[in-house]
Motif scaffolding. Structure first.
Motif, mmCIF file in Angstrom:
data_model
loop_
_atom_site.group_PDB
_atom_site.id
_atom_site.type_symbol
_atom_site.label_atom_id
_atom_site.label_comp_id
_atom_site.label_asym_id
_atom_site.label_seq_id
_atom_site.Cartn_x
_atom_site.Cartn_y
_atom_site.Cartn_z
ATOM 1 N N GLU A 30 11.301 55.102 -21.889
ATOM 2 C CA GLU A 30 11.818 53.751 -22.116
ATOM 3 C C GLU A 30 13.321 53.757 -21.882
ATOM 4 O OE1 GLU A 30 12.234 50.602 -25.824
ATOM 5 O OE2 GLU A 30 10.898 52.324 -26.001
ATOM 6 N N GLU A 31 13.787 52.812 -21.051
ATOM 7 C CA GLU A 31 15.223 52.655 -20.818
ATOM 8 C C GLU A 31 15.621 51.259 -21.281
ATOM 9 O OE1 GLU A 31 18.570 52.844 -17.292
ATOM 10 O OE2 GLU A 31 16.465 52.758 -16.754
ATOM 11 N N ARG A 32 16.612 51.214 -22.182
ATOM 12 C CA ARG A 32 17.070 49.947 -22.718
ATOM 13 C C ARG A 32 18.555 50.041 -23.028
ATOM 14 N NH1 ARG A 32 13.392 48.000 -27.520
ATOM 15 N NH2 ARG A 32 11.733 47.982 -26.008
ATOM 16 N N ASN A 33 19.338 49.110 -22.486
ATOM 17 C CA ASN A 33 20.776 49.023 -22.759
ATOM 18 C C ASN A 33 21.503 50.343 -22.515
ATOM 19 O OD1 ASN A 33 20.374 46.359 -23.595
ATOM 20 N ND2 ASN A 33 19.979 46.997 -25.704
ATOM 21 N N THR A 37 16.720 60.831 -27.173
ATOM 22 C CA THR A 37 17.399 59.704 -26.550
ATOM 23 C C THR A 37 18.659 60.197 -25.858
ATOM 24 O OG1 THR A 37 16.552 58.219 -28.253
ATOM 25 C CG2 THR A 37 18.419 57.431 -26.973
#
Length: 145
Positions: free
Chosen positions: A124-127, A140
């Protein structure tokens, strides 16, 4: 001195065999329970070592990150700089197995199975943060550094 008759001797012998049979069965039960616990212990160690190795391989690649290419739920692709070479690295899930594909320019790709998971995982890639989850463990990375 009084001698025991044959019936009494036979009865005592049968009781001795019965008692030793009960003791033997209980010792075998104890041994089987010990081996089950030992087996679970070794399975846990083997699983923990496999997860540690998987995160170690991922960390080594991420420490050489040059360019992020794609991040989907079950697929992660990026470029790394290794010496003077640029490698295209991708991680993906095939069932519950995490696989790593590395391809150097103009060469055939190499595919390795990294770890067999119990529950599965995702990317998952977010911000600007990339989270890699394998079973109940996750790591992370800050991609903006």
């Amino acid at each position: 001195m009084m001698r025991k008759n044959k019936g009494t001797i036979l009865l005592e012998t049968l009781l001795m065999f019965l008692a030793s049979g009960v003791i033997t069965i209980s010792l075998l039960g104890t041994l089987i329970n010990y081996l089950r616990v030992e087996s679970r212990f070794y399975d846990t160690i083997r699983y923990t070592n496999a997860m540690s190795r998987a995160f170690g391989v991922i960390h080594n690649d991420m420490s050489l990150l040059k360019k992020m290419k794609a991040c989907k739920d079950n697929y992660l692709a990026f470029q790394i700089k290794k010496g003077s070479k640029t490698l295209n690295i991708s991680y993906y899930f095939e069932g519950k197995t995490l696989k790593r594909r590395a391809k150097e320019e103009n060469n055939k790709p190499g595919i390795n199975s990294i770890v067999e998971l119990r529950k599965g995982g995702h990317f998952e890639e977010r911000n600007g943060l990339l989270t890699i989850q394998l079973d109940d463990f996750s790591i992370t990375y800050n991609l903006e550094e």
